[in-house]
Scaffold this motif. Sequence first.
Motif, PDB file in Angstrom:
ATOM      1  N   ASP A 130       5.266 -40.625 -33.093  1.00 38.59           N
ATOM      2  CA  ASP A 130       3.664 -40.480 -32.964  1.00 38.59           C
ATOM      3  C   ASP A 130       3.359 -39.003 -33.080  1.00 38.59           C
ATOM      4  OD1 ASP A 130       3.465 -43.160 -32.476  1.00 38.59           O
ATOM      5  OD2 ASP A 130       3.112 -42.883 -30.394  1.00 38.59           O
ATOM      6  N   GLN A 138       4.595 -33.848 -27.261  1.00 34.19           N
ATOM      7  CA  GLN A 138       4.898 -35.018 -27.880  1.00 34.19           C
ATOM      8  C   GLN A 138       5.642 -34.951 -29.198  1.00 34.19           C
ATOM      9  OE1 GLN A 138       0.822 -36.681 -28.514  1.00 34.19           O
ATOM     10  NE2 GLN A 138       1.518 -38.606 -28.953  1.00 34.19           N
ATOM     11  N   GLU A 157       9.184 -35.203 -27.523  1.00 31.87           N
ATOM     12  CA  GLU A 157       9.699 -36.442 -26.790  1.00 31.87           C
ATOM     13  C   GLU A 157       9.047 -37.761 -27.584  1.00 31.87           C
ATOM     14  OE1 GLU A 157       7.808 -35.906 -23.092  1.00 31.87           O
ATOM     15  OE2 GLU A 157       8.894 -34.015 -22.641  1.00 31.87           O
ATOM     16  N   ALA A 158       8.107 -37.733 -28.173  1.00 34.84           N
ATOM     17  CA  ALA A 158       7.601 -39.006 -28.989  1.00 34.84           C
ATOM     18  C   ALA A 158       7.679 -38.622 -30.484  1.00 34.84           C
ATOM     19  CB  ALA A 158       6.322 -39.526 -28.498  1.00 34.84           C
TER      20      ALA A 158
END
Length: 257
Positions: A160, A153, A156-157
Amino acid sequence: MRPGRRFSGATLVAGAVLLCCSTIATSCGIPVSGEVEVLAQGDHLELLDGTTSTTMQVADPGAPDSTPVNLFFVGADNKLEFVVRDFANNATQNDVLNALEGGPAAEEIEQFEGPAILQTFVPAGLAARFDELDLEAGAQRIVVDPEAGLRQQVEEAAADGRLIVSQIVCTVLDLELEGVVGVEIYDGEEAIPLSDNAAQPIIGPAVADDFGGCVTGAEERQAQLDAEAEAEATNSSTTVPNPRLSPTAPGRTIEES
């Protein structure tokens, strides 16, 4: 310092009753409030190291056998906000991390404007827990379950992922544990690469300045209101009549026509 803020040592362990009693006398209860205040550093209970308990050690607000802790969640505009939660004195450091995963309580959400505006980005199953402290670097290691996918996460994000990391980092640093100046997060042998609010890689342990000093949205809004009020007061005090333009200025008389 914020209200209800910070353990000034390690957390309490069930069974360490005698040491708990000796430290309770040096702490004081802090009222729960949605407002931002500043508090002196020594006003918090000294806590002992411990492992995760099986139940959430939450106490009644202001109870004499409780310790107020600031938990950082995410509010409007993805800004950090904190709530003050009272933990029983047999709570551990890991109980605090579990509370981040569990999210804010209904009464804590109600402290903020708008419906359900306060939330946690910490994913279920992260199972964050305290590990070793690097005394030389002041880096507190936090270990998480790799199956929760925090590393992915963060990669890739990133936006967030930073919110998850900032919740953990700001809550841990807010405890003011002795010797802790920063946080590293591990899901295995290697630390998870972290980035700051400017999306720049963090070199070394993450510190509060990497996340805007852990300043909350409420603090930012209050600072803006204070600045506007100060500017308005300044403008009001500097706007005075020009005596040269006044027909009743000293030394002048108004002649009848």
